[in-house]
Design a protein around this motif. Structure first.
Motif, PDB file in Angstrom:
ATOM      1  N   GLY A 104       0.839  -1.256  -0.216  1.00  0.00           N
ATOM      2  CA  GLY A 104       0.159  -0.060  -0.141  1.00  0.00           C
ATOM      3  C   GLY A 104       0.938   1.131  -0.131  1.00  0.00           C
ATOM      4  O   GLY A 104       0.428   2.170  -0.615  1.00  0.00           O
ATOM      5  N   GLN A 105       1.914   1.093   0.738  1.00  0.00           N
ATOM      6  CA  GLN A 105       2.814   2.349   0.789  1.00  0.00           C
ATOM      7  C   GLN A 105       3.320   2.567  -0.710  1.00  0.00           C
ATOM      8  O   GLN A 105       3.557   3.709  -1.129  1.00  0.00           O
ATOM      9  CB  GLN A 105       3.990   2.291   1.701  1.00  0.00           C
ATOM     10  CG  GLN A 105       3.381   2.106   3.298  1.00  0.00           C
ATOM     11  CD  GLN A 105       4.766   1.993   4.276  1.00  0.00           C
ATOM     12  OE1 GLN A 105       5.466   2.639   4.445  1.00  0.00           O
ATOM     13  NE2 GLN A 105       4.650   0.451   4.660  1.00  0.00           N
ATOM     14  N   VAL A 106       3.826   1.568  -1.242  1.00  0.00           N
ATOM     15  CA  VAL A 106       4.507   1.705  -2.479  1.00  0.00           C
ATOM     16  C   VAL A 106       3.263   2.303  -3.387  1.00  0.00           C
ATOM     17  O   VAL A 106       3.782   3.423  -4.251  1.00  0.00           O
ATOM     18  CB  VAL A 106       4.860   0.539  -3.138  1.00  0.00           C
ATOM     19  CG1 VAL A 106       5.330   0.613  -4.413  1.00  0.00           C
ATOM     20  CG2 VAL A 106       6.270  -0.186  -2.097  1.00  0.00           C
ATOM     21  N   ARG A 107       2.331   1.876  -3.589  1.00  0.00           N
ATOM     22  CA  ARG A 107       1.141   2.403  -4.362  1.00  0.00           C
ATOM     23  C   ARG A 107       0.969   3.830  -4.076  1.00  0.00           C
ATOM     24  O   ARG A 107       0.588   4.711  -5.140  1.00  0.00           O
ATOM     25  CB  ARG A 107      -0.279   1.450  -4.283  1.00  0.00           C
ATOM     26  CG  ARG A 107      -0.137   0.187  -4.918  1.00  0.00           C
ATOM     27  CD  ARG A 107      -1.584  -0.583  -4.808  1.00  0.00           C
ATOM     28  NE  ARG A 107      -1.869  -0.797  -3.660  1.00  0.00           N
ATOM     29  CZ  ARG A 107      -1.656  -2.113  -2.904  1.00  0.00           C
ATOM     30  NH1 ARG A 107      -1.031  -2.894  -3.551  1.00  0.00           N
ATOM     31  NH2 ARG A 107      -2.068  -2.379  -1.892  1.00  0.00           N
ATOM     32  N   LEU A 108       0.861   4.030  -2.799  1.00  0.00           N
ATOM     33  CA  LEU A 108       0.463   5.517  -2.415  1.00  0.00           C
ATOM     34  C   LEU A 108       1.497   6.548  -2.887  1.00  0.00           C
ATOM     35  O   LEU A 108       1.448   7.696  -3.405  1.00  0.00           O
ATOM     36  CB  LEU A 108       0.365   5.485  -0.796  1.00  0.00           C
ATOM     37  CG  LEU A 108      -0.771   6.542  -0.136  1.00  0.00           C
ATOM     38  CD1 LEU A 108      -2.164   6.506  -0.956  1.00  0.00           C
ATOM     39  CD2 LEU A 108      -0.898   6.140   1.445  1.00  0.00           C
ATOM     40  N   ASN A 109       2.681   6.078  -2.722  1.00  0.00           N
ATOM     41  CA  ASN A 109       4.018   6.785  -2.923  1.00  0.00           C
ATOM     42  C   ASN A 109       3.909   7.121  -4.681  1.00  0.00           C
ATOM     43  O   ASN A 109       4.324   8.220  -4.801  1.00  0.00           O
ATOM     44  CB  ASN A 109       5.139   6.236  -2.486  1.00  0.00           C
ATOM     45  CG  ASN A 109       6.573   6.892  -2.797  1.00  0.00           C
ATOM     46  OD1 ASN A 109       6.393   8.226  -2.413  1.00  0.00           O
ATOM     47  ND2 ASN A 109       7.523   6.434  -3.358  1.00  0.00           N
ATOM     48  N   GLN A 110       3.256   6.165  -5.241  1.00  0.00           N
ATOM     49  CA  GLN A 110       3.084   6.496  -6.670  1.00  0.00           C
ATOM     50  C   GLN A 110       1.952   7.548  -7.076  1.00  0.00           C
ATOM     51  O   GLN A 110       2.006   8.091  -8.111  1.00  0.00           O
ATOM     52  CB  GLN A 110       2.912   4.973  -7.650  1.00  0.00           C
ATOM     53  CG  GLN A 110       4.271   4.291  -7.651  1.00  0.00           C
ATOM     54  CD  GLN A 110       4.027   2.886  -8.049  1.00  0.00           C
ATOM     55  OE1 GLN A 110       2.937   2.347  -8.184  1.00  0.00           O
ATOM     56  NE2 GLN A 110       5.098   2.146  -7.901  1.00  0.00           N
ATOM     57  N   ARG A 111       0.853   7.360  -6.152  1.00  0.00           N
ATOM     58  CA  ARG A 111      -0.107   8.149  -6.671  1.00  0.00           C
ATOM     59  C   ARG A 111      -0.324   9.396  -5.948  1.00  0.00           C
ATOM     60  O   ARG A 111      -1.024  10.340  -6.581  1.00  0.00           O
ATOM     61  CB  ARG A 111      -1.487   7.460  -6.091  1.00  0.00           C
ATOM     62  CG  ARG A 111      -1.676   6.008  -6.728  1.00  0.00           C
ATOM     63  CD  ARG A 111      -2.924   5.555  -5.954  1.00  0.00           C
ATOM     64  NE  ARG A 111      -4.153   5.715  -6.592  1.00  0.00           N
ATOM     65  CZ  ARG A 111      -5.156   5.124  -6.777  1.00  0.00           C
ATOM     66  NH1 ARG A 111      -5.189   3.908  -6.506  1.00  0.00           N
ATOM     67  NH2 ARG A 111      -6.459   5.780  -7.294  1.00  0.00           N
ATOM     68  N   SER A 112       0.150   9.502  -4.946  1.00  0.00           N
ATOM     69  CA  SER A 112       0.028  10.927  -4.028  1.00  0.00           C
ATOM     70  C   SER A 112       0.476  12.026  -4.941  1.00  0.00           C
ATOM     71  O   SER A 112       1.850  12.260  -5.233  1.00  0.00           O
ATOM     72  CB  SER A 112       0.811  10.841  -2.670  1.00  0.00           C
ATOM     73  OG  SER A 112       0.560  12.116  -2.059  1.00  0.00           O
ATOM     74  N   PRO A 113      -0.082  13.200  -5.045  1.00  0.00           N
ATOM     75  CA  PRO A 113       0.567  14.561  -5.558  1.00  0.00           C
ATOM     76  C   PRO A 113       1.256  15.047  -4.532  1.00  0.00           C
ATOM     77  O   PRO A 113       2.505  15.861  -5.026  1.00  0.00           O
ATOM     78  CB  PRO A 113      -0.797  15.372  -5.832  1.00  0.00           C
ATOM     79  CG  PRO A 113      -1.861  15.131  -4.947  1.00  0.00           C
ATOM     80  CD  PRO A 113      -1.635  13.434  -4.745  1.00  0.00           C
ATOM     81  N   ALA A 114       1.396  14.861  -3.383  1.00  0.00           N
ATOM     82  CA  ALA A 114       2.293  15.365  -2.348  1.00  0.00           C
ATOM     83  C   ALA A 114       3.157  14.371  -2.165  1.00  0.00           C
ATOM     84  O   ALA A 114       2.952  13.101  -1.789  1.00  0.00           O
ATOM     85  CB  ALA A 114       1.507  16.124  -1.171  1.00  0.00           C
TER      86      ALA A 114
END
Ligand code: MUC
Ligand code: MG
Length: 373
Positions: free
Chosen positions: A234-244
């Motif tokens: 989940g952290q990897v996916r979020l790191n790819q998606r988050s604009p910040a």
């Protein structure tokens, strides 16, 4: 050749009040508890260190009481009679005999460095290879739990030129309420300040996807530990998606964690904490992993008092780039000091002493007064 030996190690638990309640997602602090380490050596030099966590066991794997017990019963005795000047050998001995316990090891490594610096007449930063700066930008955490009070606090910090980076502790409330709080503060402060958030792992991925987008779109500069350290995918996916940008904090409980987070691409910023890595030398190994992987750095805190704060600062001033600054404001959250001269904060920066060791002297009377009996 005659060696300088470690003769005794004493630990004291110190309870100090905070200037106001400090609300984190997992705990509200009304006071902070420090574990102060005093390491006496055969040449008459005393090294001091600090092992401090937040909220008993609410934050990490070690509590003040477990840190004290583990140093008194296990780690300390391993160091008695050892060469006080050989920090590599001393820390390897601890690592061989004890798994984890990075908070306790960090305080011991700090005490070894402080003693060696005093012995050689050098600041700890110089023992760590040499400083490339004399001061560090310091963020402040707005965590009163009240939006208007947080805005007033931030305005005051800007007025007195103490802080212009603000971290907001969120995660305990409904996501929509937290977002409203954060966006209102950013709106009030505008371009005069950098506003960041720390969720302390309190969202799940489904909440974080939308919340990170909202935060990024509303000018929030950095998002710290939005989801559980356990959910690596989940952290990897979020790191790819988050604009910040996403920063990891709880995800790093060791230098090895730092390596696997970098290898997986789980964050673009690392919060460096001496307590999570096992000391000022250990945290620099994590910094080197980040630098090699192109991950930006932030100098984190476990809200230590003066001793732990300067132990961190001496490590951080050796770093080439601290893109996101530091949050070494721990002493400013406390109403009391246990050192004779408090760390100096001026013009948004913490000044890092050039005197031998950490550059601090314990105030015996105050230490005795605030020590847990
Ligand atoms: C954390 O999670 O980062 C650091 C600053 C602050 O206010 O809380 C700590 C812990
Ligand atoms: Mg954090």
């Amino acid at each position: 050749m005659s060696h300088t030996l470690i003769e005794s190690i004493q630990t004291v638990i110190v309870d100090l009040p905070t200037i106001r309640p400090h609300k984190l997602a997992m705990h509200t602090m009304q006071q902070q508890t420090l574990v102060i380490i005093r390491m006496r050596c055969s040449d008459g030099i005393e090294g001091i260190g600090e092992s401090t966590t937040i909220g008993g066991l609410a934050y990490g794997n070690e509590s003040p009481e477990s840190i004290k017990t583990n140093i008194d019963s296990h780690l300390g005795p391993l160091l008695i009679g050892q060469d006080a000047a050989n920090i590599n050998a001393a820390m390897l001995r601890l690592d061989k005999a004890a798994k984890g316990n990075t908070f306790a090891k960090s305080g011991l490594e700090s005490a070894l460095l402080d003693a060696q610096g005093k012995r050689l007449g050098l600041p700890v930063s110089e023992l760590l290879g040499g400083r490339v700066r004399d001061s560090l930008e310091v963020a402040w955490t707005l965590a009163s739990g009240d939006t208007d009070r947080d805005i007033a606090e931030a305005e005051q910090m800007l007025d007195i030129r103490r802080h212009r980076l603000f971290k907001l502790k969120i995660g305990a409330n409904e996501v929509s309420a937290d977002l409203k709080h954060v966006i209102a503060i950013k709106k009030a402060l505008g371009e005069r300040a950098s506003v960041r958030v720390d969720v302390n792992q309190y969202w799940d991925e489904s909440q974080a996807i939308r919340a990170c987008r909202m935060l990024g779109d509303n000018g929030i500069d950095l998002i710290e530990q939005p989801i559980s350290r356990i959910n690596r995918a989940g952290q990897v996916r979020l790191n790819q998606r988050s604009p910040a940008p996403i920063m990891v904090d709880e995800s790093i409980e060791s230098v090895e964690d730092a390596f696997s987070l970098a290898a997986d691409g789980a964050a673009s910023v690392f919060a460096l904490k001496i307590a999570k890595n096992g000391g000022p030398r250990a945290v620099l190994r994590t910094a080197q992993i980040a630098e090699a992987a192109g991950i930006a750095l932030y100098g984190g805190t476990m809200l230590e008092g003066a001793v732990g704060t300067l132990a961190s600062a001496h490590a951080f001033v050796t770093l080439n780039a601290l893109t996101w600054g530091t949050e070494l404001f721990g002493p400013l959250l406390l109403t009391e000091e246990i050192v004779t001269e408090a760390p100096v904060y001026r013009d948004f920066q913490l000044q890092v002493p050039r005197t031998p060791g950490l550059g601090l002297t314990l105030d015996e009377e105050r230490l005795a007064f605030f020590s847990r009996k």
